[in-house]
Write a protein that holds these residues in place. Structure first.
Motif: not given
Lengths: 342, 342
Positions: B255, B259-260, B263-264, B266-269, B272, B274, B299, B301
């Motif tokens: 990390y 951005a990393q 990325e985590w 996103r990779d966690m599914g 969005r 979030d 974050h 959002e």
């Protein structure tokens, strides 16, 4: 078909998930060189992790079980998808040859790493039964899909001149630029994308020009295409809309920029916000006699993922072109236009 | 508890999804002013869309069924979450008063729009049974969680000086800047976040300084905190790690940047991508006598979404503080530390 994924970065992790989502192939494991959070999340998904022998201790310290080395993973698979950084695939090829395993390489490798370069719409059949296949890069995939959409709908191409605003880096590449610049990439013309597109499209008069811009989300292509014929705009729109893996986005629906298209993908609940389709800005599609202009976005992280799955099927003779495309798209959740499957 | 969400932008759409994920409340509909792709996706999720009377025709043309106007939606709900742009909430308040409905406002409104400002960790109890509650903004939420984590673990705060690199715009805000600049935001000190934090933390000596930077993914805070005591670093880490909605990210796990961390997610599914938690860079946590330094990402959002859910429960007396926090977090998939619930 037992599939190994070698290299677990931007492309590799997505290909691994895509393989796991298919019902005619099985992910036997992934090869990863660093025990970072990507390794931990892969293990949590139930993927078997393989790592270099001299780094197994590092993985163990990070709490990640290692099932073996690269040779072990290759021997357990029927086919390898190599998603390692540019040039590493060519270095790995000897191992695949030695183990007698076919392999899919990525577009970062030189074309001669494989017997054939591949795009599902453009030349699926030429990869059938081959041992070494190279999926062309994200930008070349975008070009190949758009030009194939035209050809498949009877619109012959006299020449294509495509101007590319490339994303400077992937979202996670925090050290890479540019951050306030436009970089001729390369300064010489054509960029490699044009010649590369010919490896899947065959003889087409294409020139590409590319710059890198401070963006991480998607590439944007501005295309000027001279057609054999003088079709109506509606016919071109229909050709694009009826082709799998191409989606049209209207400005009037709120798609004012690539970020809005990314927002759509996030709102759709797509894994990682991935956009597997070429995202055509429909308002930009303009026909003037033989001249066709359009803009389209290419999600560099995701667009080649379905092509890798189809390449596996072509090599393994698991399905014919349209069956494979439809099967891949349904498994991933790619929006189906319903017209052009088969 | 029947919940209406008025305003379906960055926060509203996430709050709607979060409400729909709870088992003790029901989303009765969302109020939206433009029939863009957000409206189409909301309808596809099965949410009832309400729209201004004079725009219903536009929605119909876009293929979106409209169930009524704003007054209709309010009358069908037991409580309203107002997630409209800054200042619109205050304009809408008269409608909520007239209809006799309690309402949750967002941090973009002035504090006096509500009886109490809210952060679940800091002052859940003060919102219990109130009619008008304001969830503080994303940055203030981040500050409130970190300072609450210290206090809840017996670490008194002498003063907090927090320096904020704000994201310039949300990802979808394609017209907003800056794109190559650092903007004092505001140039006067303190920024509004410090005084705003006092609305939920009570009497604390806090000053905040903020600049806007060319980033859309997250805010980053650099905090300097003077403690009453001289705890070990381990004690501070434990306080942060044991508090809900705070996560620690190690550089050695990969990390290296915000951005990393994205990325985590996103990779966690995660939906969005979030990140509902405050993302503390664990390597940055430094204790020097009474002085504590740390960096954390917020974050913008997503971070206030769980707070909106807890605010609904507080107003409706549906659950006590720790029960609500745990319930919200489990429903959303927020990572539970397991220590500090109840």
């Amino acid at each position: 078909m037992k599939v190994a994924v070698v290299g677990y970065g931007t492309i590799g992790k997505r290909v691994a998930d895509a393989v796991a989502a298919q019902d005619d192939m099985k992910l036997v494991g992934v090869f990863k060189t660093t025990p970072d959070y990507g390794a931990i999340l892969a293990a949590r998904r139930g993927y078997r992790i393989y790592a270099p022998d001299d780094r197994r201790e590092n993985f163990r310290k990070a709490g990640v079980e290692v099932w073996g080395g690269l040779a072990d993973l290759i021997s357990e698979a029927d086919i390898v998808v190599d998603a390692t950084p540019d040039g590493v695939g060519a270095e790995n090829k000897g191992l695949y040859v030695k183990a007698g395993r076919p392999a899919i390489f990525q577009g970062g490798e030189e074309a001669d790493v494989a017997e054939v370069s591949f795009n599902a719409l453009a030349n699926f059949e030429s990869a059938v039964g081959k041992r070494f296949v190279r999926v062309v890069s994200c930008n070349t995939t975008g070009i190949s899909r758009v030009l194939s959409a035209l050809r498949l709908n009877g619109l012959g191409i006299r020449k294509a001149r495509i101007f590319i605003a490339r994303r400077g880096a992937d979202p996670r590449e925090y050290k890479k630029g540019p951050i306030n610049d436009v970089v001729p990439n390369p300064a010489t013309i054509p960029s490699h994308h044009g010649p590369d597109a010919k490896t899947v499209l065959g003889d087409v008069d294409i020139v590409t020009v590319a710059v890198a811009v401070p963006v991480t989300i998607m590439h944007m292509h501005m295309a000027y295409i001279e057609l054999d014929d003088t079709p109506s705009r509606e016919r071109v729109i229909d050709a694009l809309a009826s082709t799998p893996r191409i989606l049209l986005f209207d400005v009037k629906a709120g798609y004012n920029s690539l970020a809005q298209i990314v927002e759509w993908a996030r709102d759709m609940g797509r894994p990682r916000g991935d956009i597997w389709e070429v995202a055509v800005i429909s308002d930009s599609v303009t026909v003037n006699g033989r001249e066709l202009y359009l803009m389209y976005g290419v999600h560099q992280e995701a667009v080649v993922v379905p092509e890798n799955i189809d390449a596996i099927r072509a090599v393994g003779r698991l399905a014919d072109k349209w069956t494979s495309i439809e099967k891949t798209d349904k498994a991933l959740g790619i929006i189906a236009h319903g017209k052009r499957y088969g």
